[in-house]
Scaffold this active site. Structure first.
Site, PDB file in Angstrom:
ATOM      1  CG  ASP A  91     -30.366  51.561   7.172  1.00 17.73           C
ATOM      2  OD1 ASP A  91     -31.244  52.510   6.976  1.00 17.73           O
ATOM      3  OD2 ASP A  91     -29.427  51.448   6.361  1.00 17.73           O
ATOM      4  CB  SER A  92     -33.211  52.053   3.376  1.00 18.08           C
ATOM      5  OG  SER A  92     -32.096  52.771   3.557  1.00 18.08           O
ATOM      6  CE1 TYR A 131     -36.708  51.295   2.526  1.00 18.67           C
ATOM      7  CE2 TYR A 131     -36.961  52.262   4.890  1.00 18.67           C
ATOM      8  CZ  TYR A 131     -37.100  51.051   3.897  1.00 18.67           C
ATOM      9  OH  TYR A 131     -37.397  50.117   4.474  1.00 18.67           O
ATOM     10  N   GLY A 132     -34.615  57.300   0.452  1.00 20.06           N
ATOM     11  CA  GLY A 132     -34.598  58.876   0.581  1.00 20.06           C
ATOM     12  C   GLY A 132     -35.484  59.606  -0.703  1.00 20.06           C
ATOM     13  CB  CYS A 175     -33.217  54.340   8.532  1.00 16.56           C
ATOM     14  SG  CYS A 175     -33.436  54.943   6.773  1.00 16.56           S
ATOM     15  CG  ASN A 176     -30.463  59.896   9.871  1.00 14.78           C
ATOM     16  OD1 ASN A 176     -30.101  60.821  10.841  1.00 14.78           O
ATOM     17  ND2 ASN A 176     -29.461  59.020   9.629  1.00 14.78           N
ATOM     18  CB  THR A 177     -35.016  58.061   5.230  1.00 13.08           C
ATOM     19  OG1 THR A 177     -33.676  58.492   4.799  1.00 13.08           O
ATOM     20  CG2 THR A 177     -35.956  58.854   4.249  1.00 13.08           C
ATOM     21  CD  GLU A 208     -27.993  49.448   0.275  1.00 16.38           C
ATOM     22  OE1 GLU A 208     -28.133  48.179   0.073  1.00 16.38           O
ATOM     23  OE2 GLU A 208     -27.808  49.851   1.418  1.00 16.38           O
ATOM     24  CB  CYS A 258     -27.751  59.319   5.639  1.00 13.95           C
ATOM     25  SG  CYS A 258     -28.010  57.745   4.703  1.00 13.95           S
ATOM     26  CG  HIS A 279     -26.264  53.704   3.476  1.00 15.12           C
ATOM     27  ND1 HIS A 279     -27.754  53.709   4.111  1.00 15.12           N
ATOM     28  CD2 HIS A 279     -26.335  52.862   2.804  1.00 15.12           C
ATOM     29  CE1 HIS A 279     -28.212  52.685   3.738  1.00 15.12           C
ATOM     30  NE2 HIS A 279     -27.462  52.149   2.916  1.00 15.12           N
TER      31      HIS A 279
HETATM   32  N1  DGL Z   1     -29.699  54.853   6.171  1.00 17.99           N
HETATM   33  C1  DGL Z   1     -30.783  55.666   5.635  1.00 17.99           C
HETATM   34  C2  DGL Z   1     -30.667  56.939   6.327  1.00 17.99           C
HETATM   35  O1  DGL Z   1     -30.209  57.277   7.375  1.00 17.99           O
HETATM   36  C3  DGL Z   1     -30.627  55.735   4.067  1.00 17.99           C
HETATM   37  C4  DGL Z   1     -31.364  56.410   3.234  1.00 17.99           C
HETATM   38  C5  DGL Z   1     -32.070  55.842   2.062  1.00 17.99           C
HETATM   39  O2  DGL Z   1     -32.361  54.451   1.881  1.00 17.99           O
HETATM   40  O3  DGL Z   1     -32.100  56.628   1.211  1.00 17.99           O
HETATM   41  O4  DGL Z   1     -31.517  57.911   6.039  1.00 17.99           O
END
Ligand code: DGL
Length: 258
Positions: free
Chosen positions: A11-12, A43-44, A74-76, A151, A183, A185
């Site tokens: 994940d990010s 990452y978003g 991570c969805n992104t 974070e 997301c 998170h």
């Molecule tokens: N956990 C990531 C997601 O599911 C976080 C996104 C991010 O880093 O902005 O999208």
């Protein structure tokens, strides 16, 4: 079929541990290696090309650790990079996407809310899924700032409460009866979100569905571990404090540059 190599998860940052927890609960004998790319979070707001490059970097690390399957927690990263990852590597990938389908199918008000990152909501994959539900009104909201606060270990901060109120109030006013957490998170915010949403609004995340999908792919294509110890390992490329805390200090967290 048996295969004692670990499951790789990235994940990010620390949010994908919500997905790791669902996998670990369903498949307690599987070894897992979790990668938190917190140095590059969030990452978003990054471009598709940047998200693909980071996803490749994380995948290479996990493949060097001999992972048998990779879960993009991570969805992104899933919505922007999973097609490229699948085209580049032979290992099976499991992705995570906002659970629009169960929300849209069960909604009585024909109105659902989605809280996700900009990268997810802008992605082609998200739009393709959303377009399948033409008769449902989807209220999209970017969770600006939420990932950074998580974070930083500021889940219960007044700033978090303020942001959540500002994102959720328009959804409540629009009469949603399902809120999709898009997301990985955000499941850590559920106690906070429940204080804001009226009790009749259901909250959905994708953790269990991803764990079941991982189980199916192991069963059909890869093989299960025959060992009785899961021995989870967590890597982060920033200070390990917040990741350790979110894991309730139960597991070893290794700080490493990757
Ligand atoms: N956990 C990531 C997601 O599911 C976080 C996104 C991010 O880093 O902005 O999208």
């Amino acid at each position: 079929m048996e295969d004692n190599r670990p499951i790789g998860i990235f994940d990010s940052g620390i949010g994908g541990t919500s997905i790791w927890a669902a996998i670990h609960q369903l498949l307690p004998n599987e070894k897992t290696i979790y990668l938190a790319d917190s140095k590059n979070a969030p990452y978003g707001q990054k471009s598709k090309a940047e998200i693909i490059a980071l996803s490749i970097k994380n995948t290479e690390f996990l493949l060097k650790m001999d992972c048998k399957i990779i879960v993009v927690a991570c969805n992104t990263a899933t919505t922007n990079a999973i097609q490229e990852l699948r085209a580049k590597y032979n290992v099976p990938f499991i992705g995570i996407e906002p659970a629009i389908k169960p929300a849209a199918t069960n909604s009585k008000t024909q109105t659902i809310g989605i809280l996700a990152t900009q990268g997810t909501l802008n992605s082609e994959l998200f739009h393709k899924t959303a377009e399948k539900f033409q008769d449902i009104k989807i209220i999209e909201q970017v969770g600006h700032g939420l990932v950074q606060l998580i974070e930083n270990g500021e889940i219960n901060s007044p700033e978090m409460t303020k942001l959540l109120h500002s994102y959720l109030t328009p959804m409540i006013e629009a009469n949603i009866d399902y809120l999709v957490l898009g997301c990985s998170h955000y499941p850590y915010l559920i106690p906070q979100i429940k204080k804001i949403l009226p009790a009749h609004i259901h909250i959905i995340d994708s953790g269990e569905a991803v764990a079941r999908q991982t189980q199916n792919v192991l069963k059909e294509k890869v093989g299960f571990s025959t060992e009785d110890k899961s021995n989870p390992v967590f890597y982060t490329n920033t200070a390990p404090k917040v990741l350790s805390e979110i894991l309730e200090n139960k597991y070893t967290v290794i700080q490493k540059d990757f």
